[in-house]
Design an enzyme around this catalytic site. Structure first.
Site, PDB file in Angstrom:
ATOM      1  CB  SER A 139     120.005  24.946  85.247  1.00 39.29           C
ATOM      2  OG  SER A 139     121.015  23.719  85.704  1.00 39.29           O
ATOM      3  CE  LYS A 163     118.403  25.825  88.490  1.00 35.05           C
ATOM      4  NZ  LYS A 163     119.351  25.451  89.192  1.00 35.05           N
ATOM      5  N   GLY A 168     123.645  20.373  90.591  1.00 34.95           N
ATOM      6  CA  GLY A 168     125.235  19.725  90.369  1.00 34.95           C
ATOM      7  C   GLY A 168     126.280  20.666  90.808  1.00 34.95           C
ATOM      8  CG  ASP A 169     129.451  23.735  92.429  1.00 37.18           C
ATOM      9  OD1 ASP A 169     129.137  24.581  91.455  1.00 37.18           O
ATOM     10  OD2 ASP A 169     130.499  23.420  93.279  1.00 37.18           O
ATOM     11  CE  LYS A 196     127.362  26.814  93.575  1.00 37.44           C
ATOM     12  NZ  LYS A 196     127.715  26.996  92.232  1.00 37.44           N
ATOM     13  CE  LYS A 212     127.746  31.166  88.589  1.00 35.94           C
ATOM     14  NZ  LYS A 212     128.624  29.774  88.485  1.00 35.94           N
ATOM     15  CB  THR A 266     129.351  24.466  82.815  1.00 35.83           C
ATOM     16  OG1 THR A 266     128.235  23.420  83.944  1.00 35.83           O
ATOM     17  CG2 THR A 266     130.030  25.682  83.717  1.00 35.83           C
TER      18      THR A 266
HETATM   19  N1  GLU Z   1     126.626  24.977  90.110  1.00 36.21           N
HETATM   20  C1  GLU Z   1     126.955  25.371  88.775  1.00 36.21           C
HETATM   21  C2  GLU Z   1     127.002  27.201  89.047  1.00 36.21           C
HETATM   22  O1  GLU Z   1     127.878  27.457  89.128  1.00 36.21           O
HETATM   23  C3  GLU Z   1     125.472  25.325  88.423  1.00 36.21           C
HETATM   24  C4  GLU Z   1     124.193  25.878  89.231  1.00 36.21           C
HETATM   25  C5  GLU Z   1     123.031  25.642  89.011  1.00 36.21           C
HETATM   26  O2  GLU Z   1     122.525  24.676  87.176  1.00 36.21           O
HETATM   27  O3  GLU Z   1     121.914  26.088  89.144  1.00 36.21           O
HETATM   28  O4  GLU Z   1     126.675  28.065  87.666  1.00 36.21           O
END
Ligand code: GLU
Length: 448
Positions: free
Chosen positions: A380, A93, A168-169, A129, A117, A213
Site C-alpha cells: 500500500s 494507515k 481493505g481488510d 484502522k 507493523k 499480504t
Molecule cells: N488490512 C491490511 C493489514 O492488516 C492492509 C492495510 C493497508 O494496506 O493499509 O495490514
C-alpha cells in the site's frame, strides 16, 4: 501469564480501566508490553517521558451512524468506526473491515497492531484502522454499493492523502474500494489517488497489492527457512482461511515448491493432498463468493470436513490467515504433534497467547502478524509512492520491492531479538523494533 515489568503494570491497568471489556485490545497491548521489559530496563528515557502510556491511547476515535436502504426498500443502520491511533511516522494507515464482529475494541486492537507493523516496514506510515459491523454476506452488489457510499459520506471528512489513508481488510476488497473511492471523489470533487489504497489497476492501483499480504507472509516464512539452511521445496503447508490472504499465500507456496494441503472458511475445511488448485479456489471464493465445500465437490480426491479443526492436518508449515484468535493452545498442540516447524501469521493476531507459548516451548519458529503480514500495508505504501509520482511500476519490480521489504523486516526482528538477549524470538524482535521507531519519533516531537 508472563510478568510485566514494574513500570508497565500501571500502564496495562490503565488500558484495562479505560477500555473496559475490549478483550482483543487488552490482549494485543499486553503482548507488546510484555516484550518491552528489557527496553525500559535498559533505556530509562522511555520511562521518564511516559511515552509508552501515551502511545497506548489513540490520537482520535471516530464512531458514526451508517444508514442505508436495502433491496427490499427497508432502512438499515450500521455503525462505522475509524481509530486514528498514531501519526508519528506518517499519515494514519490501515484497512477497513466489514464484518458483524466489528466493534470499537476490535478496531482498536487492529489499529494498535498496525502502528508497529507499519513502523517495521521502514516506510513513512502511521497506524489506524476502521470498519463497520455491516455483514456483506448475502448482500447484492447494489446493496454493497449503497452501504459503501453511505459509509464514505461520513468518513470522507476525516481522511486524506496526508491525513489518513484507508485500504481493505476482511470484507473489503477491490469492489468496495471502488465504491468508496468513487464516493470520495464525488463529494470532494478531487481526484486524490493517494487517499485510499488497494485501488483498481486502471485507476491508480498498484500491481501486486492484491497478492501482497499472502505473498509477504510466505516470503517471511521463506526467510525463516533460509536462516536454517532450508527452503519450501517439498514442504506440506496448511493455510487457514480462503480469502485474499489465504489464496495468494497458497499461490506463492506452490511457486516456491511447497504444497498447500488444506484451506478453510467459517463452515469447515478441505483437505487436498495433491495440492490446493488455486484457480478453482479463486473461482469459488472470488467469482462465485461460495462456501469452501464447493471446492471438495468440484475436485476429485479432495474432502470437506465440517466438524473438526484444520490444525489437525499434519504439516511442516502453518499460515493462519483467517481471523483473530483462530489458533488456540489446543490447535497449537495438534500442529506440534503433526510436526510443524514454522508458523507465519497471515491474519492479524490469529494465534492466542497460550498457543504462542506452546510454540515457543516446542521450539517452533513463530512469526507474528505485525511482521509476517506487513507485506500488504508495505505494498500500500508503494502504491502511495506511485500515486505521488504519478507513476506505475511493473509486477516484477513491485514484487522485488515487496520481497526486499519482507527480508529486511525479518532481519530487523532477528537483530533486535539478539540485541535484547532473546535470540530467535520474532515476537520480541518485532515488538521492540516497531516500538523504538515510533517512540523515538514521538519523543522528537515533544509531549504529543
Ligand atoms: N488490512 C491490511 C493489514 O492488516 C492492509 C492495510 C493497508 O494496506 O493499509 O495490514
Amino acid at each position: 501469564m508472563p510478568q510485566l515489568h514494574d513500570h508497565l503494570v500501571p500502564v496495562f491497568e490503565e488500558i484495562v480501566r479505560r477500555n473496559a471489556g475490549e478483550a482483543e485490545f487488552h490482549q494485543a497491548a499486553r503482548e507488546v508490553l510484555e516484550s518491552l521489559g528489557p527496553v525500559v530496563e535498559r533505556e530509562s528515557h522511555y520511562v521518564d517521558s511516559d511515552v509508552i502510556r501515551r502511545l497506548c491511547e489513540p490520537e482520535r476515535q471516530i464512531i458514526f451512524r451508517v444508514p442505508w436502504v436495502d433491496d427490499a426498500g427497508r432502512a438499515q443502520v450500521n455503525r462505522g468506526f475509524r481509530v486514528e491511533f498514531n501519526s508519528a511516522l506518517g499519515p494514519y494507515k490501515g484497512g477497513l473491515r466489514f464484518h458483524p464482529s466489528v466493534n470499537v475494541g476490535i478496531v482498536k486492537f487492529l489499529g494498535f497492531e498496525q502502528i508497529f507493523k507499519n513502523a517495521l516496514t521502514g516506510l513513512p506510515i502511521g497506524g489506524g484502522k476502521g470498519g463497520s459491523d455491516f455483514d456483506p454476506k448475502g448482500r447484492s452488489d447494489a446493496e454493497i454499493m449503497r452501504f459503501c457510499q453511505s459509509f464514505m459520506t461520513e468518513l470522507y471528512r476525516h481522511i486524506g492523502e496526508y491525513t489518513d489513508v484507508p485500504a481493505g481488510d476482511i470484507g473489503v476488497g477491490g469492489r468496495e474500494i471502488g465504491y468508496l473511492f468513487g464516493q470520495y471523489k464525488r463529494i470532494t470533487n478531487r481526484y486524490e489517488s493517494g487517499v485510499l489504497t488497494g485501488k483498481g489497476i486502471g485507476w491508480g492501483g498498484s500491481l501486486v497489492r492484491t497478492e501482497s499480504t499472502g505473498y509477504g507472509a510466505v516470503f517471511f516464512a521463506q526467510e525463516i527457512l533460509h536462516a536454517a539452511g532450508d527452503s519450501f521445496e517439498g514442504k506440506r503447508v496448511v493455510v487457514s482461511g480462503s480469502g485474499n490472504v489465504a489464496i495468494y499465500a497458497t499461490e506463492k507456496v506452490h511457486q516456491l515448491g511447497g504444497t498447500v494441503v488444506a484451506v478453510s472458511d467459517s463452515s469447515g475445511y478441505v483437505v487436498d493432498d495433491t495440492g490446493i488448485d488455486v484457480e478453482l479456489l479463486k473461482e469459488i471464493k472470488e467469482v462465485r463468493r461460495a462456501r469452501i465445500s464447493e471446492y471438495a465437490a468440484a475436485r476429485t480426491g479432495a474432502s470437506f470436513v465440517d466438524n473438526g479443526s484444520i490444525w489437525d492436518v499434519a504439516a511442516d508449515i502453518a499460515v493462519p490467515a483467517a481471523t483473530q484468535n483462530e489458533l488456540d493452545e489446543h490447535g497449537a498442540r495438534a500442529l506440534i504433534k503433526g510436526g510443524v516447524r514454522v508458523v507465519s501469521e497471515g491474519a492479524n493476531m490469529p494465534t492466542t497467547p497460550g498457543a504462542i507459548r506452546a510454540f515457543r516451548e516446542a521450539g517452533v519458529k513463530f512469526a507474528p502478524g505485525k511482521a509476517a503480514n506487513a507485506g500488504g500495508v508495505a505494498t500500500s505504501a508503494l502504491e502511495m509512492q506511485q500515486n505521488a509520482s504519478r507513476d506505475s511500476w511493473s509486477f516484477e519490480y513491485t514484487e522485488e520491492r515487496l520481497q526486499g521489504i519482507m527480508r529486511s523486516i525479518h532481519d530487523r526482528c532477528l537483530a533486535t531479538a539478539d540485541e535484547y538477549g532473546m535470540p530467535g524470538d520474532y515476537v520480541a524482535g518485532a515488538n521492540i523494533s516497531g516500538f523504538t521507531r515510533v517512540a523515538d519519533a514521538m519523543l522528537a516531537f515533544g509531549v504529543i
